[in-house]
Design a protein around this motif. Structure first.
Motif, PDB file in Angstrom:
ATOM      1  N   ASP A 507       0.830  -1.208   0.000  1.00 10.46           N
ATOM      2  CA  ASP A 507       0.000   0.000   0.000  1.00 10.46           C
ATOM      3  C   ASP A 507       0.865   1.259   0.000  1.00 10.46           C
ATOM      4  OD1 ASP A 507       0.814   0.579   2.618  1.00 10.46           O
ATOM      5  OD2 ASP A 507      -1.105   0.060   3.539  1.00 10.46           O
ATOM      6  N   GLY A 508       0.207   2.402   0.029  1.00 13.33           N
ATOM      7  CA  GLY A 508       0.916   3.673  -0.065  1.00 13.33           C
ATOM      8  C   GLY A 508       1.823   3.969   1.108  1.00 13.33           C
ATOM      9  N   ASP A 509       1.631   3.288   2.245  1.00 16.61           N
ATOM     10  CA  ASP A 509       2.483   3.470   3.417  1.00 16.61           C
ATOM     11  C   ASP A 509       3.619   2.457   3.481  1.00 16.61           C
ATOM     12  OD1 ASP A 509       0.911   5.607   4.391  1.00 16.61           O
ATOM     13  OD2 ASP A 509      -0.511   4.185   5.292  1.00 16.61           O
ATOM     14  N   GLY A 510       3.734   1.625   2.444  1.00 14.35           N
ATOM     15  CA  GLY A 510       4.803   0.634   2.419  1.00 14.35           C
ATOM     16  C   GLY A 510       4.476  -0.661   3.128  1.00 14.35           C
ATOM     17  N   TYR A 511       3.213  -0.839   3.551  1.00 12.66           N
ATOM     18  CA  TYR A 511       2.801  -2.083   4.205  1.00 12.66           C
ATOM     19  C   TYR A 511       2.588  -3.175   3.149  1.00 12.66           C
ATOM     20  CZ  TYR A 511       1.915  -0.021   8.844  1.00 12.66           C
ATOM     21  OH  TYR A 511       2.038   0.578  10.079  1.00 12.66           O
ATOM     22  N   VAL A 512       3.116  -4.348   3.438  1.00 10.10           N
ATOM     23  CA  VAL A 512       3.015  -5.491   2.535  1.00 10.10           C
ATOM     24  C   VAL A 512       1.754  -6.289   2.856  1.00 10.10           C
ATOM     25  CG1 VAL A 512       4.147  -7.609   1.760  1.00 10.10           C
ATOM     26  CG2 VAL A 512       5.535  -5.610   2.381  1.00 10.10           C
ATOM     27  N   TYR A 513       1.060  -6.737   1.831  1.00  6.00           N
ATOM     28  CA  TYR A 513      -0.112  -7.600   1.998  1.00  6.00           C
ATOM     29  C   TYR A 513       0.120  -8.872   1.189  1.00  6.00           C
ATOM     30  CZ  TYR A 513      -2.670  -3.675   4.038  1.00  6.00           C
ATOM     31  OH  TYR A 513      -3.078  -2.645   4.847  1.00  6.00           O
ATOM     32  N   ILE A 514       0.167 -10.008   1.873  1.00  7.10           N
ATOM     33  CA  ILE A 514       0.329 -11.297   1.212  1.00  7.10           C
ATOM     34  C   ILE A 514      -1.042 -11.939   1.122  1.00  7.10           C
ATOM     35  CG2 ILE A 514       1.518 -13.520   1.237  1.00  7.10           C
ATOM     36  CD1 ILE A 514       3.373 -11.060   0.993  1.00  7.10           C
ATOM     37  N   MET A 515      -1.547 -12.084  -0.098  1.00  8.53           N
ATOM     38  CA  MET A 515      -2.915 -12.565  -0.283  1.00  8.53           C
ATOM     39  C   MET A 515      -2.978 -14.049  -0.614  1.00  8.53           C
ATOM     40  SD  MET A 515      -4.264  -9.783   0.485  1.00  8.53           S
ATOM     41  CE  MET A 515      -5.978 -10.246   0.298  1.00  8.53           C
ATOM     42  N   GLY A 516      -1.840 -14.706  -0.723  1.00  5.45           N
ATOM     43  CA  GLY A 516      -1.815 -16.137  -1.015  1.00  5.45           C
ATOM     44  C   GLY A 516      -0.701 -16.456  -1.977  1.00  5.45           C
ATOM     45  N   ARG A 517      -0.551 -17.722  -2.299  1.00  2.00           N
ATOM     46  CA  ARG A 517       0.407 -18.118  -3.313  1.00  2.00           C
ATOM     47  C   ARG A 517      -0.075 -17.600  -4.662  1.00  2.00           C
ATOM     48  NH1 ARG A 517       5.098 -19.183  -1.555  1.00  2.00           N
ATOM     49  NH2 ARG A 517       5.591 -20.924  -2.931  1.00  2.00           N
ATOM     50  N   THR A 518       0.848 -17.451  -5.601  1.00  5.84           N
ATOM     51  CA  THR A 518       0.451 -16.918  -6.908  1.00  5.84           C
ATOM     52  C   THR A 518      -0.608 -17.799  -7.560  1.00  5.84           C
ATOM     53  OG1 THR A 518       2.427 -18.012  -7.807  1.00  5.84           O
ATOM     54  CG2 THR A 518       2.562 -15.648  -7.418  1.00  5.84           C
ATOM     55  N   ASP A 519      -0.600 -19.119  -7.240  1.00  6.99           N
ATOM     56  CA  ASP A 519      -1.645 -19.971  -7.805  1.00  6.99           C
ATOM     57  C   ASP A 519      -2.938 -19.903  -7.003  1.00  6.99           C
ATOM     58  OD1 ASP A 519      -0.735 -21.330  -5.604  1.00  6.99           O
ATOM     59  OD2 ASP A 519      -0.036 -23.097  -6.692  1.00  6.99           O
ATOM     60  N   ASP A 520      -2.989 -19.048  -5.961  1.00 11.11           N
ATOM     61  CA  ASP A 520      -4.226 -18.813  -5.227  1.00 11.11           C
ATOM     62  C   ASP A 520      -4.956 -17.573  -5.751  1.00 11.11           C
ATOM     63  OD1 ASP A 520      -3.885 -20.995  -3.608  1.00 11.11           O
ATOM     64  OD2 ASP A 520      -2.843 -19.892  -2.047  1.00 11.11           O
ATOM     65  N   ILE A 521      -4.394 -16.935  -6.752  1.00 10.14           N
ATOM     66  CA  ILE A 521      -5.103 -15.853  -7.436  1.00 10.14           C
ATOM     67  C   ILE A 521      -5.921 -16.495  -8.549  1.00 10.14           C
ATOM     68  CG2 ILE A 521      -4.853 -13.711  -8.740  1.00 10.14           C
ATOM     69  CD1 ILE A 521      -3.966 -13.556  -5.792  1.00 10.14           C
ATOM     70  N   ILE A 522      -7.235 -16.389  -8.468  1.00  9.67           N
ATOM     71  CA  ILE A 522      -8.086 -17.072  -9.446  1.00  9.67           C
ATOM     72  C   ILE A 522      -8.629 -16.072 -10.457  1.00  9.67           C
ATOM     73  CG2 ILE A 522      -8.668 -18.916  -7.830  1.00  9.67           C
ATOM     74  CD1 ILE A 522     -11.384 -17.613  -7.394  1.00  9.67           C
ATOM     75  N   ASN A 523      -8.898 -16.577 -11.641  1.00 16.43           N
ATOM     76  CA  ASN A 523      -9.392 -15.739 -12.732  1.00 16.43           C
ATOM     77  C   ASN A 523     -10.862 -16.067 -12.966  1.00 16.43           C
ATOM     78  OD1 ASN A 523      -9.874 -14.460 -15.258  1.00 16.43           O
ATOM     79  ND2 ASN A 523      -7.675 -14.523 -15.682  1.00 16.43           N
ATOM     80  N   VAL A 524     -11.720 -15.162 -12.519  1.00 14.85           N
ATOM     81  CA  VAL A 524     -13.163 -15.348 -12.645  1.00 14.85           C
ATOM     82  C   VAL A 524     -13.669 -14.433 -13.751  1.00 14.85           C
ATOM     83  CG1 VAL A 524     -15.394 -15.276 -11.470  1.00 14.85           C
ATOM     84  CG2 VAL A 524     -13.332 -15.894 -10.180  1.00 14.85           C
ATOM     85  N   ALA A 525     -13.968 -15.033 -14.897  1.00 11.29           N
ATOM     86  CA  ALA A 525     -14.476 -14.265 -16.046  1.00 11.29           C
ATOM     87  C   ALA A 525     -13.574 -13.061 -16.357  1.00 11.29           C
ATOM     88  CB  ALA A 525     -15.911 -13.815 -15.800  1.00 11.29           C
ATOM     89  N   GLY A 526     -12.254 -13.296 -16.313  1.00  8.98           N
ATOM     90  CA  GLY A 526     -11.301 -12.238 -16.642  1.00  8.98           C
ATOM     91  C   GLY A 526     -10.899 -11.359 -15.485  1.00  8.98           C
ATOM     92  N   HIS A 527     -11.513 -11.511 -14.324  1.00  7.74           N
ATOM     93  CA  HIS A 527     -11.173 -10.715 -13.143  1.00  7.74           C
ATOM     94  C   HIS A 527     -10.219 -11.504 -12.245  1.00  7.74           C
ATOM     95  CE1 HIS A 527     -14.264  -7.685 -14.015  1.00  7.74           C
ATOM     96  NE2 HIS A 527     -15.048  -8.702 -14.341  1.00  7.74           N
ATOM     97  N   ARG A 528      -9.046 -10.947 -11.953  1.00  5.95           N
ATOM     98  CA  ARG A 528      -8.093 -11.594 -11.052  1.00  5.95           C
ATOM     99  C   ARG A 528      -8.496 -11.290  -9.607  1.00  5.95           C
ATOM    100  NH1 ARG A 528      -3.011 -13.128 -12.337  1.00  5.95           N
ATOM    101  NH2 ARG A 528      -2.026 -11.910 -10.694  1.00  5.95           N
ATOM    102  N   LEU A 529      -8.853 -12.332  -8.879  1.00  3.03           N
ATOM    103  CA  LEU A 529      -9.355 -12.172  -7.515  1.00  3.03           C
ATOM    104  C   LEU A 529      -8.537 -13.013  -6.545  1.00  3.03           C
ATOM    105  CD1 LEU A 529     -13.158 -12.468  -8.348  1.00  3.03           C
ATOM    106  CD2 LEU A 529     -11.927 -10.368  -7.798  1.00  3.03           C
ATOM    107  N   SER A 530      -8.364 -12.501  -5.347  1.00  8.06           N
ATOM    108  CA  SER A 530      -7.582 -13.184  -4.321  1.00  8.06           C
ATOM    109  C   SER A 530      -8.472 -14.075  -3.465  1.00  8.06           C
ATOM    110  CB  SER A 530      -6.882 -12.152  -3.424  1.00  8.06           C
ATOM    111  OG  SER A 530      -6.464 -12.741  -2.222  1.00  8.06           O
ATOM    112  N   THR A 531      -8.123 -15.346  -3.385  1.00  7.28           N
ATOM    113  CA  THR A 531      -8.867 -16.227  -2.483  1.00  7.28           C
ATOM    114  C   THR A 531      -8.632 -15.809  -1.031  1.00  7.28           C
ATOM    115  OG1 THR A 531      -7.033 -17.815  -2.492  1.00  7.28           O
ATOM    116  CG2 THR A 531      -8.827 -18.193  -4.056  1.00  7.28           C
ATOM    117  N   GLY A 532      -7.464 -15.231  -0.760  1.00  2.00           N
ATOM    118  CA  GLY A 532      -7.187 -14.739   0.594  1.00  2.00           C
ATOM    119  C   GLY A 532      -8.152 -13.650   1.010  1.00  2.00           C
ATOM    120  N   GLY A 533      -8.497 -12.776   0.077  1.00  2.00           N
ATOM    121  CA  GLY A 533      -9.457 -11.721   0.381  1.00  2.00           C
ATOM    122  C   GLY A 533     -10.832 -12.280   0.701  1.00  2.00           C
ATOM    123  N   MET A 534     -11.218 -13.333  -0.007  1.00  2.00           N
ATOM    124  CA  MET A 534     -12.512 -13.960   0.272  1.00  2.00           C
ATOM    125  C   MET A 534     -12.478 -14.683   1.619  1.00  2.00           C
ATOM    126  SD  MET A 534     -13.607 -15.423  -3.465  1.00  2.00           S
ATOM    127  CE  MET A 534     -12.894 -14.634  -4.911  1.00  2.00           C
TER     128      MET A 534
END
Length: 653
Positions: A507-534
């Motif tokens: 983010d803009g303050d330099g905080y790191v957010y780990i949302m999952g492994r790169t293979d945990d980012i799923i593509n739903v109808a062209g939208h890249r979404l994080s399973t970690g966020g869900m």
């Protein structure tokens, strides 16, 4: 071994204090002159020979730290404390609720145990550079064995006790050990797990045969020794002790390997993460004060296992290098005997810090959501909880904050890094918490978010997390006898960077957010979404104890998310009602774009023994693909339950 002592002027002597965090000053000093920063940090370590170069970019795959220096990890972790006034201080507290045992070893007693065992290893033919595999439960002898190897310059490779025979065989073949150290059994809750039959089978399967095995006989199960190969641990140590044999510390190069730790490889062949000696000690010593905020002489409780990197770094080497008292815990967060197990250990031994996995706290929260067990214990000595191993969802962090009333600090690192990549530096003065973030990169790590072409992405944009080379001291310099595989696995995708294979954003303050492994980012109808966020949204529901979200193959959208949830004990709502509410909650918090329509209540989630959820295997089952039983799984029966739950929803066929 003779050593030289250098006085320190670094920030490790700073006390926590109040006011502005000193993190930005420390990180800025590293950025302006990395070699000077680590040279200063290295003054906390005793060297038998000083480094000729702090960093040499021409050495190794991407450069090597403390080239030309010589040292010994066991001397720094044990002997120097005996020599400098800590001989009578507790070094190791073995607390085993599964066997009803508590034993304390002072630094003087630890030195004698380690030096005697090291003499036994030498008598069995082990010398500097030889490999020794440890297949051990969480008993003091496992720690003695690691330090004994380090004492004589041998390279240890700890394999999680009870690991499948075939997996152990692959490690025997790769490390080619001269000796295997093991025990007759492990004790897991109410279960006794015989180790010797697994070890015998592994040796039979392996093309490489160790010259000998040293077997520690536990009272819960006695092992049958193989003639001319197996030796009784207790008898060998008793003979050496009676004869007064103790091995001295052997100086090794700072760049020599201290240990090999295997991780599962994508090819099915395990990857031997190599850890060097000097840089590892420097990084761990720095982290104990500056990140964890612990002082020498204090009690540090890391509830992990020596089979994992966390156990290597923060049960054994880190606390002992720093002169702390380290707790070796043979038990579970719940069930040994109840969800108050950690509180008892903290109260009884006056631990100031607990480091465990988020999954442990989710288990405690599930069994005792109101933390009633906590009322039975005095935690007045306790200062902070650190979580790592997988993503710490905000709901679990906030629950722990409420019940404990101390800072709860998520931090992120990997087997490969050996020590934290990002965290909230308690010892430098903690930064404001942002839930869902492990906070900021530690000095030494230039963390960046890259797109598929290797270009740096702007703030708050999801991408691949990579670290600009060189990696700091403590990180892997390569894989065991596999430089090319190391390059292919970590350095080729983004030239000039180490690819973490984790996805997230800064983010803009330099905080790191780990949302999952790169293979945990799923593509739903062209939208890249994080399973970690869900997962974050699902975990916020008051009935949910823990959860996992995977992407399931879909003919229309490519992938759609599928959520698995475990409910807290005593929840009054039916699973069907909770599932409906969860679908609505994701739609409300993330939006219809997530296409979240499948929530499945299960009794348990499949996990590794270190507590990581086996999302990849769950996805293969859901997609109807061929899958194999993971070697690290805690309870294989759970995957059958997951498959049955999916079939009821028309998935996994």
């Amino acid at each position: 071994m003779t050593t030289t002592r250098m006085t320190s002027s670094q920030e490790t002597s700073n006390q926590n204090g109040s006011g502005r965090s000193r993190y930005h000053d420390a990180y800025g000093r590293w950025q302006s002159d990395p070699e000077w920063f680590w040279e200063e940090a290295a003054r906390e370590i005793d060297w038998s020979k000083a480094a000729e170069r702090i960093f040499d970019p021409a050495q190794g795959v991407y450069g090597r730290w403390f080239v030309g220096a010589e040292c010994n990890a066991c001397y720094n972790a044990v002997d120097r404390h005996v020599e400098r006034g800590r001989a009578g201080q507790a070094a190791l507290i073995y607390d085993s609720p599964v066997t009803g045992t508590i034993r304390t070893f002072t630094y003087h007693e630890l030195r004698d145990e380690v030096a005697t065992l090291a003499a036994v290893l030498q008598e069995m033919g082990v010398s500097k550079g030889d490999r020794v595999i440890l297949y051990m439960p969480m008993i003091p002898e496992a720690v003695f064995a690691m330090l004994a190897c380090a004492r004589i310059g041998a390279v240890h490779s700890v394999v999680f006790g009870g690991f499948a025979a075939r997996e152990l065989a692959t490690r025997l073949e790769d490390a080619t050990p001269k000796l295997v150290l093991s025990a007759s059994c492990g004790v897991e809750g109410a279960r006794v797990v015989p180790y010797k039959p697994l070890l015998d089978e592994a040796i039979a399967l392996s093309a490489h045969k160790p010259q000998a095995c040293l077997i520690h006989q536990r009272p819960q199960a006695q092992a049958v020794l193989v003639k001319d190969r197996d030796h009784d641990w207790q008898a060998a140590v008793a003979t050496a002790r009676e004869a007064g044999r103790k091995a001295p510390c052997v100086a090794v190069a700072a760049t020599d390997p201290l240990y090999i730790l295997y991780t599962s490889g994508t090819t099915g062949r395990p990857k031997g993460v190599l850890r060097d000696t000097g840089g590892y000690m420097v990084a761990l010593k720095w982290s104990m004060k500056n990140l964890y905020g612990v002082d020498p002489g204090e009690v540090y409780f890391c509830a992990s296992d020596v089979g994992w990197v966390v156990g290597h770094s923060y049960i054994v080497y880190g606390p002992l290098l720093h002169g702390c008292t380290s707790i070796l815990y043979e038990g579970k967060p719940v069930g040994t005997p109840d969800a108050g197990a950690f509180w008892r250990v903290i109260a009884e031994h006056k631990a100031v810090v607990l480091f465990t996995a988020p999954t442990a706290f989710r288990a405690i929260k599930k069994e005792d959501p109101n933390a009633t067990h906590l009322q039975n214990y005095d935690l007045s000595s306790f200062r902070a909880l650190f979580l790592a191993g997988e993503r710490a969802d905000p709901d679990t962090v906030q629950w722990a904050e409420r019940i404990l009333g101390v800072p709860v600090i998520d931090h992120w690192w990997q087997t490969e890094s050996g020590w934290p990549i990002a965290g909230n530096p308690l010892g430098l003065g903690a930064l404001p918490v942002k839930y869902g973030s492990p906070t900021v990169p530690m000095p030494g790590y230039d963390v960046q978010v890259l797109d598929e072409g290797g270009r740096q992405l702007p703030a708050d944009t999801m991408g691949s997390i990579a670290i600009k080379l060189p990696l700091p001291p403590g990180c892997l310099p390569t894989l065991w006898h596999a430089d090319e595989r190391f390059r292919d696995a970590y350095l080729v995708t983004y030239p000039g960077y180490y690819n973490t294979s984790d996805a997230g954003f800064i983010d803009g303050d330099g905080y790191v957010y780990i949302m999952g492994r790169t293979d945990d980012i799923i593509n739903v109808a062209g939208h890249r979404l994080s399973t970690g966020g869900m997962e974050e949204v699902l975990a916020s529901h008051p009935a949910v104890a823990e959860c996992a979200v995977i992407g399931v193959r879909d003919s229309l959208k490519g992938e759609v998310p599928c959520g698995f949830v475990v409910l807290k004990s005593g929840v009054g709502q039916s699973p069907a009602v909770v599932e409906t509410e969860l679908v609505g909650l994701v739609r409300e918090k993330i939006g219809p774009v997530a296409a979240f329509k499948i929530a499945i209540t299960v009794g348990r989630l499949p996990k590794t023994r270190s507590g990581k959820i086996l999302r990849g295997t769950m996805k293969k089952i859901a997609d109807g693909e061929t899958w194999t039983m993971p070697a690290t799984i805690d309870d294989p029966a759970i995957l059958g339950e997951i498959g049955e739950a999916l079939r009821k929803r028309g998935l996994g066929e």
